[in-house]
Enzyme design. Sequence first.
Site, PDB file in Angstrom:
ATOM      1  N   SER A  57      31.604 -65.529  60.110  1.00 21.92           N
ATOM      2  CA  SER A  57      32.633 -66.470  60.563  1.00 21.92           C
ATOM      3  C   SER A  57      32.484 -66.737  62.048  1.00 21.92           C
ATOM      4  O   SER A  57      32.431 -65.804  62.861  1.00 21.92           O
ATOM      5  CB  SER A  57      34.024 -65.890  60.271  1.00 21.92           C
ATOM      6  N   ALA A  58      32.441 -68.010  62.440  1.00 23.71           N
ATOM      7  CA  ALA A  58      32.090 -68.386  63.807  1.00 23.71           C
ATOM      8  C   ALA A  58      33.109 -67.949  64.845  1.00 23.71           C
ATOM      9  O   ALA A  58      32.746 -67.648  65.988  1.00 23.71           O
ATOM     10  CB  ALA A  58      31.878 -69.898  63.890  1.00 23.71           C
ATOM     11  N   HIS A  59      34.396 -67.924  64.493  1.00 21.99           N
ATOM     12  CA  HIS A  59      35.389 -67.595  65.521  1.00 21.99           C
ATOM     13  C   HIS A  59      35.324 -66.127  65.949  1.00 21.99           C
ATOM     14  O   HIS A  59      35.938 -65.732  66.933  1.00 21.99           O
ATOM     15  CB  HIS A  59      36.805 -67.934  65.042  1.00 21.99           C
ATOM     16  N   CYS A 103      43.344 -57.843  58.627  1.00 24.17           N
ATOM     17  CA  CYS A 103      43.104 -59.155  58.024  1.00 24.17           C
ATOM     18  C   CYS A 103      44.382 -59.780  57.481  1.00 24.17           C
ATOM     19  O   CYS A 103      44.407 -60.958  57.167  1.00 24.17           O
ATOM     20  CB  CYS A 103      42.054 -59.039  56.922  1.00 24.17           C
TER      21      CYS A 103
END
Length: 371
Positions: A190-192, A316
């Site tokens: 996940s890029a963030h 999460c």
Amino acid sequence: MSERGYLDAASAESLHPAAREMLLSAVDSGWADPVRLHHEGRTARLLLDNARAVLADAIGVRPDELYLTTSGTTAIQAGLSAVRAARQRVGRTVVHTAVEHSAVLHSAGDDGVEVGVDIRGRVDQEAFADAVRRPGVAVAALQSANHEVGTRQPIAAIAQNCGEVPLFVDASASVGHDVIPEGWSLLAASAHKWGGPAGVGLLAVRKGARIAPSWPMDEREDGLSPGFPDVPNALAAAAALQARLSEAEELNKQHRAWIDEVRRRVPADVPDVEVVGDPDDRLPHILTFSCLYVDGEALVTALDAEGFAVSSGSACTSSTLKPSHVLAAMGVLTHGNVRVSLSRETTYEDVDRFCQVLPGIVQRIRAEVGM
């Protein structure tokens, strides 16, 4: 509070300067539909292909093995669903550890077979191998490292024991921060988490791993991520990851030393504290500890008032205020926990001040409840 210490990078990092620069440039050139044959479409396709190539190189796969999704969660759900559909004649069972991200647990559902971990959060390799060898197993799922306590999992060793069963690795906590061991068949990220924009996830599927998307196919991402692609954000994600990897050696060395200091100072200065996770074989930037007789939400709120952003509960799904399923599976204290995770912008002054203010905050909260 004039100064803020952002210590929740494992949830999301601020946009990397390289990503910001790329994004501002790409919004003017990558807005068209990349499946169209006109000039604007071909330009968007070229930009999208460039982003995919950079991301694939960073992950260690070929560009045609990398699919772009709208988030890491979507990558997990799409990947697990597609590999299970392709192997439905074998079975539908998903073997996974008890400390996987909630997206893996929800995707596995009633077909999941859970394997326990030790007190440091590391999977029982023998039990995992035994579970994978049982009939009807479609896929094995194992995170590269835990998103709450930082403990690395033995990916390479587990992969050798999987045989013909594909190994799905959730590497969201690791990509950009750690080297991912070989042996996996599918990988999600996940890029963030590395300073890219939110809304970009990666699903890598190595050649030889059969997948079959369970929803109607379209021409985009082989049906694994239907919908209009966000070309500017994909480019920004690629720029951020490329920049982050160029900084990784120095940042990781720095972060590991600072986390080691927090690991020493917190239990020395705060009574009745349990520091969890592997002290050595771990991600460099994450640390979780639990304080007895303290409510985690109260601790996070008090630290926020002092200028620190940290997380608590199940990292999460912390908005649910449920105890961490990760800490529960490890058999450690589940309440009063704090996860500290460092970003590229974290300074030693942030870390030092955190260690200075924490004892007084914990003492005050305990006093308020009569402890």
